[in-house]
Write an enzyme that holds these catalytic residues in place. Structure first.
Site, PDB file in Angstrom:
ATOM      1  N   THR A  27       0.874  -1.174   0.000  1.00  0.00           N
ATOM      2  CA  THR A  27       0.000   0.000   0.000  1.00  0.00           C
ATOM      3  C   THR A  27       0.907   1.219   0.000  1.00  0.00           C
ATOM      4  O   THR A  27       2.117   1.099   0.169  1.00  0.00           O
ATOM      5  CB  THR A  27      -0.875   0.022   1.266  1.00  0.00           C
ATOM      6  N   ALA A  60       3.313  -1.392   4.940  1.00  0.00           N
ATOM      7  CA  ALA A  60       2.593  -0.222   5.466  1.00  0.00           C
ATOM      8  C   ALA A  60       3.589   0.932   5.523  1.00  0.00           C
ATOM      9  O   ALA A  60       4.648   0.813   6.133  1.00  0.00           O
ATOM     10  CB  ALA A  60       2.045  -0.542   6.860  1.00  0.00           C
ATOM     11  N   VAL A  86       7.624  -2.507   7.178  1.00  0.00           N
ATOM     12  CA  VAL A  86       7.561  -1.043   7.242  1.00  0.00           C
ATOM     13  C   VAL A  86       8.163  -0.446   5.964  1.00  0.00           C
ATOM     14  O   VAL A  86       9.319  -0.707   5.628  1.00  0.00           O
ATOM     15  CB  VAL A  86       8.298  -0.515   8.493  1.00  0.00           C
ATOM     16  N   LYS A  87       7.333   0.343   5.278  1.00  0.00           N
ATOM     17  CA  LYS A  87       7.761   0.925   3.999  1.00  0.00           C
ATOM     18  C   LYS A  87       8.345   2.314   4.271  1.00  0.00           C
ATOM     19  O   LYS A  87       7.684   3.173   4.868  1.00  0.00           O
ATOM     20  CB  LYS A  87       6.541   1.005   3.076  1.00  0.00           C
ATOM     21  N   VAL A  88       9.580   2.500   3.839  1.00  0.00           N
ATOM     22  CA  VAL A  88      10.344   3.705   4.183  1.00  0.00           C
ATOM     23  C   VAL A  88      10.858   4.352   2.900  1.00  0.00           C
ATOM     24  O   VAL A  88      11.407   3.664   2.040  1.00  0.00           O
ATOM     25  CB  VAL A  88      11.555   3.323   5.086  1.00  0.00           C
TER      26      VAL A  88
END
Ligand code: G3P
Length: 217
Positions: A27, A60, A86-88
């Site tokens: 997402t 996310a 965790v999308k960074v």
């Protein structure tokens, strides 16, 4: 190659999941906004709902851009469910945060990647996944698939463990080309996944088989 669906739309996630070929979901804030998800609690609840639907990695994305903010936000996202990644974003504080997450056992997806240099940096920081945006590269008159091939070669020569997650997929041919170029994962809109099914000779052949089957009934 793993298949992720690139959407926050629960109906589309369900449809792809029911095909039996789904390995995860990605997402981003734009996709969440498209679904009308508003407010911190609603965002967290939506991620939880996706995690409960799909048994696979769920990316996310943080919206902080400073190291402390990214780490604090990432810890809260990771606490939602063990499958959260965790999308960074690929920025200086993002790279620092990816290293922190790596050292603290939190998996990451480094996003907004457009060059091989960025791919090397993310791998050095220990990113679990790397998301080159191939459709947006194509839009700017460069070759997105070529970048996947280049990163794949570099990671293989250097022994980097980061998985290449081809993102910003626009059609079924992108998926085929990314598989050929060495992507570990493709994250795709539902239409592109379903596009893989299509071939006119399949439709013509099936119509003929069904017609002939009537003769044997
Ligand atoms: O995963 C990243 C993706 O959502 C971006 O796709 O189509 O907005 O370039 P697009």
């Amino acid at each position: 190659m793993k298949f992720f669906i690139d959407t926050a739309n629960l109906a589309q996630i369900k449809e792809a999941n029911e095909l039996g070929i789904l390995d995860g979901v990605t997402t981003n804030p734009s996709l969440m906004a498209k679904e009308g998800i508003k407010g911190h609690d609603a965002v967290m609840a939506h991620y939880k709902a996706i995690c409960e639907m799909v048994d696979g990695d769920i990316s996310a994305e943080v919206i902080s851009t400073d190291f402390n903010g990214i780490v604090e936000e990432g810890k809260k996202l990771a606490a939602i469910h063990p499958n959260i990644v965790v999308k960074v974003p690929m920025i200086k504080d993002g790279v620092k945060a990816i290293k922190w997450f790596t050292d603290n056992g939190i998996r990451t997806n480094c996003t907004l990647v457009f060059s091989a240099g960025q791919a090397i940096l993310a791998a050095k920081a220990g990113a679990t996944y790397l998301s080159p945006f191939i459709g947006r590269i194509d839009d700017s008159n460069w070759d997105g698939v070529e970048l996947i091939a280049q990163i794949s070669q570099i990671y293989s020569i250097q022994g980097f463990k980061t998985q290449i997650l081809a993102a910003s997929i626009r059609n079924a041919l992108h998926i085929v080309k990314c598989a050929e170029a060495g992507a570990d994962v493709c994250t795709c809109p539902l239409d592109s996944i379903l596009g893989l099914l299509k071939h006119p000779l399949t439709d013509i052949g099936l119509a003929k088989f069904l017609e002939d089957a009537k003769k044997t009934a």
